[in-house]
Enzyme design. Structure first.
Site, mmCIF file in Angstrom:
data_model
loop_
_atom_site.group_PDB
_atom_site.id
_atom_site.type_symbol
_atom_site.label_atom_id
_atom_site.label_comp_id
_atom_site.label_asym_id
_atom_site.label_seq_id
_atom_site.Cartn_x
_atom_site.Cartn_y
_atom_site.Cartn_z
ATOM 1 N N SER A 105 0.485 -1.651 0.116
ATOM 2 C CA SER A 105 0.063 0.026 0.083
ATOM 3 C C SER A 105 0.516 0.796 -0.445
ATOM 4 C CB SER A 105 -0.996 -0.276 1.210
ATOM 5 O OG SER A 105 0.052 -0.154 2.221
ATOM 6 N N ASP A 116 2.272 -0.013 7.785
ATOM 7 C CA ASP A 116 3.825 -0.680 8.396
ATOM 8 C C ASP A 116 4.381 -0.602 6.756
ATOM 9 O OD1 ASP A 116 2.309 -2.582 6.556
ATOM 10 O OD2 ASP A 116 2.702 -4.254 7.320
ATOM 11 N N ASP A 118 5.820 -2.198 3.306
ATOM 12 C CA ASP A 118 6.413 -2.621 3.262
ATOM 13 C C ASP A 118 7.715 -3.138 1.821
ATOM 14 O OD1 ASP A 118 4.411 -5.331 3.505
ATOM 15 O OD2 ASP A 118 2.806 -3.532 2.627
ATOM 16 N N ASP A 171 8.631 -4.267 6.870
ATOM 17 C CA ASP A 171 7.961 -6.009 6.919
ATOM 18 C C ASP A 171 9.230 -5.739 5.697
ATOM 19 O OD1 ASP A 171 6.843 -6.749 8.133
ATOM 20 O OD2 ASP A 171 4.747 -7.996 6.709
ATOM 21 N N LYS A 232 -10.956 0.253 0.079
ATOM 22 C CA LYS A 232 -10.025 -0.545 1.469
ATOM 23 C C LYS A 232 -11.004 -0.405 2.947
ATOM 24 C CE LYS A 232 -5.754 -0.845 1.931
ATOM 25 N NZ LYS A 232 -4.642 -1.089 0.582
ATOM 26 N N TYR A 241 -12.338 -7.468 5.006
ATOM 27 C CA TYR A 241 -10.914 -7.131 4.142
ATOM 28 C C TYR A 241 -10.122 -8.503 5.087
ATOM 29 C CZ TYR A 241 -6.355 -4.236 3.385
ATOM 30 O OH TYR A 241 -5.973 -4.030 2.964
HETATM 31 P P1 ATP Z 1 -2.251 -3.492 3.386
HETATM 32 O O1 ATP Z 1 -3.072 -1.267 3.336
HETATM 33 O O2 ATP Z 1 -3.318 -4.087 4.122
HETATM 34 O O3 ATP Z 1 -1.091 -3.510 4.456
HETATM 35 P P2 ATP Z 1 -1.228 -4.315 0.331
HETATM 36 O O4 ATP Z 1 -1.508 -4.378 -0.567
HETATM 37 O O5 ATP Z 1 0.487 -3.380 1.711
HETATM 38 O O6 ATP Z 1 -2.406 -3.783 2.292
HETATM 39 P P3 ATP Z 1 -0.263 -6.520 2.576
HETATM 40 O O7 ATP Z 1 -0.763 -7.440 2.955
HETATM 41 O O8 ATP Z 1 0.484 -6.037 3.620
HETATM 42 O O9 ATP Z 1 -0.876 -5.382 1.140
HETATM 43 O O10 ATP Z 1 0.775 -7.008 0.765
HETATM 44 C C1 ATP Z 1 1.653 -6.420 0.306
HETATM 45 C C2 ATP Z 1 2.560 -6.568 -0.371
HETATM 46 O O11 ATP Z 1 2.323 -8.216 -0.559
HETATM 47 C C3 ATP Z 1 0.871 -7.101 -1.878
HETATM 48 O O12 ATP Z 1 0.723 -5.275 -2.188
HETATM 49 C C4 ATP Z 1 1.488 -7.978 -2.513
HETATM 50 O O13 ATP Z 1 2.229 -7.013 -3.656
HETATM 51 C C5 ATP Z 1 2.520 -9.370 -1.736
HETATM 52 N N1 ATP Z 1 0.725 -9.456 -1.524
HETATM 53 C C6 ATP Z 1 0.164 -9.893 -0.111
HETATM 54 N N2 ATP Z 1 -0.602 -11.286 -0.627
HETATM 55 C C7 ATP Z 1 -0.212 -11.253 -1.461
HETATM 56 C C8 ATP Z 1 -0.644 -12.146 -2.678
HETATM 57 N N3 ATP Z 1 -1.889 -13.507 -2.101
HETATM 58 N N4 ATP Z 1 -0.236 -12.817 -3.716
HETATM 59 C C9 ATP Z 1 -0.108 -11.813 -4.719
HETATM 60 N N5 ATP Z 1 1.274 -10.776 -3.594
HETATM 61 C C10 ATP Z 1 0.272 -10.293 -2.578
HETATM 62 MG MG MG Z 2 1.075 -3.254 3.353
#
Ligand code: ATP
Ligand code: MG
Length: 651
Positions: A105, A116, A118, A171, A232, A241
């Site tokens: 995100s 967090d 990523d 992360d 979201k 979610y």
């Molecule tokens: P949030 O705001 O909930 O943190 P996010 O888009 O950062 O949303 P995360 O769950 O933190 O989502 O996951 C980080 C990244 O890891 C995703 O954007 C994606 O690139 C990858 N990822 C996570 N889950 C999957 C999945 N099931 N398949 C493919 N990629 C994934």
């Molecule tokens: Mg994230």
């Protein structure tokens, strides 16, 4: 895009008026731009999102950039140090480099306060993950004052190091690519980064590659971001979610929203939100949602391909990532969670229609889903451990398996007993031992006439679930789990805000609230967070579940209320001594016979006009997947044929 880039990223596509076909691999549904009324609704939506606290402050934003900058320095020094230690030339030491990319995100530019970041570190071919990253870099971080809660997870599907840096959660993934020197301006969207790397590295690289592709494939990045932020937030409010529970996580929502952006390239966020619900209430799953065609290449990594991979044919809600190797990002979704999400999409669609008619405000769309008013029967899964640390680990394990319990119950009752797993964890602070609980709503399948006194015996199912839970490698004394059937009236106090249950308002008031989305007239008194949707449903929801006259209520042999903690080390139940690794299961969930209409506790939002099934375009009709005929139609889809566009969606 290395770390110096803002979350908006350096590769942001141009923002001019959109041409058809420029970003999508199929035709748009409409090229219409906003009307005056759309612009006004959009302003109202912007204000609502701002007032809801979805944006971080400038200070927090600056703190994140600072942390990312520090992290970038740390990994660069780490690689230089390793290069020197390994006896490379001075020139190599000077050139040695590692870069930090962001993804998730943050990279998409839709992160909220406190979430967090990523991140991915890319290093040269001679710096490996096992030793160099998980031992040497780990030790460097462990010694730093700014770093806390350092937790390496080398065995994960995507190996990760989790920690907080100056209080900000990070992360950190690692990918070693087949270059001796990593250029500062490395383009990871280029397929060459995948040469000669293993699958965990591909998975690690793909978070960034997917995020970059999404941003490249949407016609207007800012509109995409606002719509995604909004959806979201909506998904969190409506309890859908969560990847681990079988709903959708960040990347899934991003792809769904990006597809809507492609279909309506000139729409502004308020329009995109309403089109989102319009399209996805009519989507014929398991037709896949894709942002581009699925590419194969000589590298030969597995891609999502139901023709070749039998497992892919069972995916119920395929949402395909747009970077090679394209994968289904939503493999956790089951028939139950898809059903729940479709119900929520219909709810969203209904409210958006009302907003467009000026009969409701945006706040109505984001009314929290009142899960504990939605069903008359629940499954309560109590998780206990000796202390908070044990509970954290144990709970994580149980939570990751709960999805399977849902699947098993529906399988073993031939789909007659439907489960609605809820992603929230509820913590019981009244016990001496650490105790939290998850819940699932239970209902008889809609439209099925139950026989009088028909029982659903899921003891065997829960027992099988227990076998799987028992496989936990790190079990410690005190870790325990109980599964019990509770009626709504018996729900424990700790699931309610403030520890007490709300009383319901008279129906005419709740209906009024539903119409207006007015916070002053919520459905329930007390917390002021009632669900308008539930108010509508209550009107025609007779009792579905009842005790058979003259028979005792067959509740779980150990119900949550009967758990007593005698010491921090052990928890006992009234039925016996210190619990071992055991599950006391629900004995019987009995749903009394009723008419078709009465059979459902959770009276559905009327769906006949919203469900897919009629009036789809020829393109869509061609793509219909009549199991197991998926293979043939998918073949066409993989040739980039246009798919999935419902013609009932008006523009
Ligand atoms: P949030 O705001 O909930 O943190 P996010 O888009 O950062 O949303 P995360 O769950 O933190 O989502 O996951 C980080 C990244 O890891 C995703 O954007 C994606 O690139 C990858 N990822 C996570 N889950 C999957 C999945 N099931 N398949 C493919 N990629 C994934
Ligand atoms: Mg994230």
């Amino acid at each position: 895009m290395a770390v110096s880039d803002s979350p908006s990223g350096g590769s942001t596509p141009p923002q001019q008026e959109q041409q058809p076909n420029k970003y999508a691999f199929t035709k748009p549904l409409s090229l219409a731009g906003p009307t005056h009324a759309d612009l006004q609704r959009n302003n109202e939506l912007d204000k609502f999102l701002l007032d809801s606290g979805l944006y971080e402050s400038n200070e927090e934003s600056a703190a994140r950039k600072e942390v990312l900058h520090r992290l970038d320095q740390i990994v660069k020094n780490w690689v230089k140090q390793l290069t020197r230690q390994r006896g490379y030339t001075d020139q190599m030491v000077e050139d040695a480099n590692a870069v930090i990319f962001t993804f998730g995100s943050y990279r998409l530019g839709v992160h909220g306060p406190g979430v967090d970041i990523d991140t991915l570190c890319i290093g040269p071919s001679y710096v490996n993950r096992e030793e160099d990253f998980f031992v040497i870099l780990h030790n460097i971080l462990a010694e730093m004052e700014e770093v806390s809660e350092l937790q390496p997870v080398p065995d994960a599907h995507v190996p990760v190091m989790k920690f907080k840096f100056q209080g900000i959660s990070i992360d950190l993934l690692y990918a070693s690519i087949s270059l001796l020197v990593v250029p500062e301006d490395l383009d990871i969207s280029h397929g060459s980064v995948l040469y000669d790397v293993d699958e965990p590295t591909v998975r690690s690289l793909n978070g960034c590659r997917v995020a970059d592709q999404i941003l490249k494939l949407v016609p207007n990045v800012e509109h995409f971001r606002t719509a995604l932020r909004c959806l979201k937030f909506w998904a969190k409010r409506r309890g859908v979610y969560s990847n681990v529970t079988g709903f959708l996580g960040g990347v899934n929502w991003a792809i769904l929203v990006a597809r809507i952006c492609q279909l309506y390239p000139n729409a502004i966020p308020s329009m995109l939100v309403s089109r989102f619900f319009r399209v996805y209430t009519q989507w014929r799953w398991p037709n896949p949602v894709m942002l581009c065609s699925i590419e194969e290449n000589e590298l030969g990594f597995p891609i999502w391909d139901p023709r070749r991979n039998p497992r892919d044919r069972f995916h119920t809600m395929p949402i395909i990532t747009p970077a090679y190797p394209c994968m289904n990002s939503s493999y956790n979704v089951s028939a139950s969670t898809l059903r729940v999400m479709m119900e929520q999409f219909r709810y969203g669609n209904k409210i958006c229609d009302e907003i467009e008619l000026n009969k409701a405000q945006w706040s109505a769309l984001f009314q929290p889903y009142i899960f504990f008013e939605a069903y008359k029967n629940y499954l309560q899964v109590d998780i206990i451990a000796s202390d908070a640390d044990d509970l954290l680990a144990w709970r994580g394990w149980v939570e990751s398996r709960l999805r399977l319990l849902t699947l098993k119950i529906e399988r073993d009752t031939n789909g007659m007993l439907q489960c609605h797993p809820y992603p929230n964890e509820y913590v019981d602070t009244s016990k001496l031992c650490a105790h939290s609980a998850f819940f699932m709503g239970l209902q008889r399948k809609e439209g099925v006439r139950g026989q009088e006194g028909q029982q659903f015996d899921i003891r065997g199912t829960v027992d099988e679930f227990r076998q799987e839970i028992n496989m936990y490698m790190y079990w410690k004394p005190g870790m325990d789990i109980f599964v019990s059937h509770v009626r709504r009236k018996q729900l424990p106090a700790f699931v309610f805000p403030g520890g007490y249950k709300r009383t319901r308002m008279p129906r005419h008031i709740s209906h009024q609230a539903e119409k207006t989305g007015d916070d002053a007239t919520k459905c329930y008194s007390g917390s002021g967070s009632g669900s308008s949707e539930r108010c509508i449903k209550r009107k025609s929801c007779p009792e579905m579940v009842d005790k058979k006259p003259g028979k005792p209520d067959k509740r779980a042999s150990i119900s949550p209320q009967r758990l007593e903690c005698v010491s921090p080390e052990s928890c006992t139940s009234k039925s016996g001594g210190t619990t071992q690794m055991s599950i006391e299961c629900i004995e019987v969930v009995r749903l009394a016979g009723s008419t078709t209409k009465d059979a459902n506790d959770n009276c559905e939002v009327k769906s006949s006009d919203a469900l897919p099934g009629s009036g789809l375009s020829t393109e869509v009709a061609d793509m219909q997947i009549s199991e197991p005929g998926f293979v043939d139609t998918t073949h066409d889809m993989l040739k980039s044929r246009s798919v999935e566009i419902p013609n009932e969606v008006s523009c």
